[in-house]
Design a protein around this motif. Structure first.
Motif, PDB file in Angstrom:
ATOM      1  N   GLY A 115       0.659   2.030  -6.046  1.00  0.00           N
ATOM      2  CA  GLY A 115       1.229   2.005  -4.752  1.00  0.00           C
ATOM      3  C   GLY A 115       0.718   2.839  -3.613  1.00  0.00           C
ATOM      4  N   ILE A 116       1.150   2.353  -2.545  1.00  0.00           N
ATOM      5  CA  ILE A 116       0.293   2.744  -1.163  1.00  0.00           C
ATOM      6  C   ILE A 116       1.253   3.485  -0.279  1.00  0.00           C
ATOM      7  CG2 ILE A 116      -1.633   1.428  -1.330  1.00  0.00           C
ATOM      8  CD1 ILE A 116      -0.280  -0.308   0.841  1.00  0.00           C
ATOM      9  N   GLU A 117       2.672   3.445  -0.689  1.00  0.00           N
ATOM     10  CA  GLU A 117       3.880   3.969   0.204  1.00  0.00           C
ATOM     11  C   GLU A 117       3.782   5.532  -0.131  1.00  0.00           C
ATOM     12  OE1 GLU A 117       5.041   3.275  -3.584  1.00  0.00           O
ATOM     13  OE2 GLU A 117       4.432   1.747  -2.283  1.00  0.00           O
ATOM     14  N   ASP A 118       4.350   6.076   1.147  1.00  0.00           N
ATOM     15  CA  ASP A 118       4.715   7.551   1.067  1.00  0.00           C
ATOM     16  C   ASP A 118       3.413   8.409   0.374  1.00  0.00           C
ATOM     17  OD1 ASP A 118       7.170   6.949   2.074  1.00  0.00           O
ATOM     18  OD2 ASP A 118       7.750   6.404   0.281  1.00  0.00           O
ATOM     19  N   CYS A 119       2.326   8.358   0.934  1.00  0.00           N
ATOM     20  CA  CYS A 119       1.176   8.940   0.117  1.00  0.00           C
ATOM     21  C   CYS A 119       1.450  10.421   0.434  1.00  0.00           C
ATOM     22  CB  CYS A 119      -0.091   8.470   0.844  1.00  0.00           C
ATOM     23  SG  CYS A 119      -0.861   6.898   0.660  1.00  0.00           S
ATOM     24  N   ALA A 121       4.185  12.472   0.796  1.00  0.00           N
ATOM     25  CA  ALA A 121       5.424  12.748   0.062  1.00  0.00           C
ATOM     26  C   ALA A 121       5.257  12.801  -1.446  1.00  0.00           C
ATOM     27  CB  ALA A 121       6.795  11.817   0.474  1.00  0.00           C
ATOM     28  N   ARG A 122       4.330  11.771  -1.884  1.00  0.00           N
ATOM     29  CA  ARG A 122       3.868  11.753  -3.294  1.00  0.00           C
ATOM     30  C   ARG A 122       2.740  13.027  -3.382  1.00  0.00           C
ATOM     31  NH1 ARG A 122       2.988   6.245  -5.648  1.00  0.00           N
ATOM     32  NH2 ARG A 122       1.606   5.947  -3.807  1.00  0.00           N
ATOM     33  N   GLY A 123       2.223  13.623  -2.638  1.00  0.00           N
ATOM     34  CA  GLY A 123       1.181  14.497  -3.255  1.00  0.00           C
ATOM     35  C   GLY A 123      -0.084  14.080  -2.931  1.00  0.00           C
ATOM     36  N   TYR A 124      -0.181  12.966  -2.310  1.00  0.00           N
ATOM     37  CA  TYR A 124      -1.585  12.374  -2.076  1.00  0.00           C
ATOM     38  C   TYR A 124      -2.128  12.447  -0.649  1.00  0.00           C
ATOM     39  CZ  TYR A 124      -0.258  10.263  -6.729  1.00  0.00           C
ATOM     40  OH  TYR A 124       0.076  10.176  -8.103  1.00  0.00           O
ATOM     41  N   ASP A 125      -3.371  12.141  -0.516  1.00  0.00           N
ATOM     42  CA  ASP A 125      -4.000  12.161   0.791  1.00  0.00           C
ATOM     43  C   ASP A 125      -3.706  10.578   1.314  1.00  0.00           C
ATOM     44  OD1 ASP A 125      -4.854  14.870   1.084  1.00  0.00           O
ATOM     45  OD2 ASP A 125      -6.625  13.859  -0.141  1.00  0.00           O
ATOM     46  N   ARG A 126      -3.609  10.425   2.902  1.00  0.00           N
ATOM     47  CA  ARG A 126      -3.573   9.103   3.320  1.00  0.00           C
ATOM     48  C   ARG A 126      -4.685   8.880   3.959  1.00  0.00           C
ATOM     49  NH1 ARG A 126      -1.203   7.282   8.380  1.00  0.00           N
ATOM     50  NH2 ARG A 126      -0.597   5.165   8.324  1.00  0.00           N
ATOM     51  N   THR A 127      -5.432   7.948   3.339  1.00  0.00           N
ATOM     52  CA  THR A 127      -6.804   7.439   3.682  1.00  0.00           C
ATOM     53  C   THR A 127      -7.174   6.181   4.410  1.00  0.00           C
ATOM     54  OG1 THR A 127      -7.383   9.052   2.019  1.00  0.00           O
ATOM     55  CG2 THR A 127      -9.344   7.685   2.790  1.00  0.00           C
ATOM     56  N   GLY A 128      -7.863   5.813   5.189  1.00  0.00           N
ATOM     57  CA  GLY A 128      -8.103   4.761   5.865  1.00  0.00           C
ATOM     58  C   GLY A 128      -9.212   3.886   5.114  1.00  0.00           C
ATOM     59  N   PHE A 129      -8.926   2.770   4.662  1.00  0.00           N
ATOM     60  CA  PHE A 129      -9.979   1.982   3.899  1.00  0.00           C
ATOM     61  C   PHE A 129     -10.412   0.841   4.944  1.00  0.00           C
ATOM     62  CE2 PHE A 129      -8.389   4.126   0.770  1.00  0.00           C
ATOM     63  CZ  PHE A 129      -8.685   4.134  -0.548  1.00  0.00           C
ATOM     64  N   PHE A 130     -11.723   0.244   4.557  1.00  0.00           N
ATOM     65  CA  PHE A 130     -11.769  -1.173   5.323  1.00  0.00           C
ATOM     66  C   PHE A 130     -11.974  -2.227   4.426  1.00  0.00           C
ATOM     67  CE2 PHE A 130     -16.172   0.242   3.676  1.00  0.00           C
ATOM     68  CZ  PHE A 130     -16.835  -1.049   3.299  1.00  0.00           C
ATOM     69  N   GLU A 131     -11.406  -3.308   4.827  1.00  0.00           N
ATOM     70  CA  GLU A 131     -11.061  -4.576   4.165  1.00  0.00           C
ATOM     71  C   GLU A 131     -12.379  -5.261   3.907  1.00  0.00           C
ATOM     72  OE1 GLU A 131      -7.607  -7.203   4.729  1.00  0.00           O
ATOM     73  OE2 GLU A 131      -9.294  -8.538   5.854  1.00  0.00           O
ATOM     74  N   VAL A 132     -12.506  -5.698   2.778  1.00  0.00           N
ATOM     75  CA  VAL A 132     -13.606  -6.727   2.069  1.00  0.00           C
ATOM     76  C   VAL A 132     -12.920  -8.022   1.680  1.00  0.00           C
ATOM     77  CG1 VAL A 132     -15.415  -7.032   0.536  1.00  0.00           C
ATOM     78  CG2 VAL A 132     -14.966  -4.780   1.289  1.00  0.00           C
ATOM     79  N   ASP A 133     -13.271  -9.190   2.469  1.00  0.00           N
ATOM     80  CA  ASP A 133     -12.737 -10.397   2.079  1.00  0.00           C
ATOM     81  C   ASP A 133     -13.701 -11.137   1.063  1.00  0.00           C
ATOM     82  OD1 ASP A 133     -11.920 -13.055   1.728  1.00  0.00           O
ATOM     83  OD2 ASP A 133     -11.570 -13.368   3.830  1.00  0.00           O
ATOM     84  N   THR A 134     -13.444 -11.117  -0.442  1.00  0.00           N
ATOM     85  CA  THR A 134     -14.561 -11.954  -1.285  1.00  0.00           C
ATOM     86  C   THR A 134     -14.393 -13.279  -1.055  1.00  0.00           C
ATOM     87  OG1 THR A 134     -12.815 -11.881  -3.059  1.00  0.00           O
ATOM     88  CG2 THR A 134     -13.833  -9.824  -2.861  1.00  0.00           C
ATOM     89  N   ASN A 135     -13.539 -14.013  -0.381  1.00  0.00           N
ATOM     90  CA  ASN A 135     -13.349 -15.462  -0.136  1.00  0.00           C
ATOM     91  C   ASN A 135     -13.194 -16.223  -1.535  1.00  0.00           C
ATOM     92  OD1 ASN A 135     -14.029 -15.769   2.603  1.00  0.00           O
ATOM     93  ND2 ASN A 135     -16.200 -15.151   1.936  1.00  0.00           N
ATOM     94  N   GLU A 136     -12.359 -15.279  -2.437  1.00  0.00           N
ATOM     95  CA  GLU A 136     -12.014 -15.942  -3.729  1.00  0.00           C
ATOM     96  C   GLU A 136     -13.203 -15.981  -4.866  1.00  0.00           C
ATOM     97  OE1 GLU A 136      -8.750 -18.658  -3.471  1.00  0.00           O
ATOM     98  OE2 GLU A 136      -7.532 -17.523  -2.054  1.00  0.00           O
ATOM     99  N   GLN A 137     -14.223 -15.523  -4.487  1.00  0.00           N
ATOM    100  CA  GLN A 137     -15.332 -15.505  -5.433  1.00  0.00           C
ATOM    101  C   GLN A 137     -14.947 -14.835  -6.590  1.00  0.00           C
ATOM    102  OE1 GLN A 137     -18.253 -17.498  -4.715  1.00  0.00           O
ATOM    103  NE2 GLN A 137     -16.980 -18.083  -3.024  1.00  0.00           N
TER     104      GLN A 137
END
Length: 161
Positions: A115-119, A121-137
């Motif tokens: 899960g990526i919601e409420d990081c 509140a659940r005791g985790y850090d909220r971190t910004g990731f960059f997207e990688v599009d694999t083009n369904e390979q």
């Protein structure tokens, strides 16, 4: 004498053909050799990596992989489970990061987080990731370079794919 040389050459050829067939067969029966998600560190620094992905309806983030300078690491073995993967990287030696606008949960120690919601509140850090599009390979490799590094992002969005 000529018969012995001919017979010896025939055995050598048969051994070579058998070796090639066995090698080709082992490649054909090794699906992980053809289906992995890899990241290559093309910098002179040691880096730490986290990855996020959606499998079915469930988001998962995992970390940390430690990559030496100028090395590659397989983060996920086998056929890719998603089209889009998300990466966050930290440069341990010079500072900086590889980040993006897709916020997911991480923590300082090794983790697998569902899960990526409420990081926070659940005791985790909220971190910004960059997207990688694999083009369904079936297999994909990401190459991280110094030029791709950024300073931490202050705003962003939650991935929607």
């Amino acid at each position: 004498m000529a018969d012995r040389i001919w017979c010896f050459r025939r055995r050598v050829r048969a051994a070579i053909v058998l070796t090639v067939v066995v090698a080709a067969g082992s490649l054909a029966t090794s699906p992980s050799a053809w289906a992995d998600f890899r990241v290559c560190n093309k910098t002179g620094s040691r880096i730490g990596l986290a990855v996020g992905y959606k499998e079915g309806d469930r988001w998962t983030t995992e970390g940390w992989w430690n990559l030496a300078a100028n090395s590659c690491e397989t983060l996920m073995r086998g056929p890719l489970v998603a089209r889009f993967y998300y990466i966050y990287g930290v440069d341990y030696d010079r500072g900086g990061e590889w980040a993006g606008k897709a916020f997911m949960c991480t923590r300082d120690k090794e983790f697998t987080i569902r899960g990526i919601e409420d990081c926070l509140a659940r005791g985790y850090d909220r971190t910004g990731f960059f997207e990688v599009d694999t083009n369904e390979q079936k297999s994909w490799t990401v190459q991280l370079t110094d030029a791709m590094q950024s300073s931490p992002l202050l705003t962003g969005q939650t991935p929607t794919r």
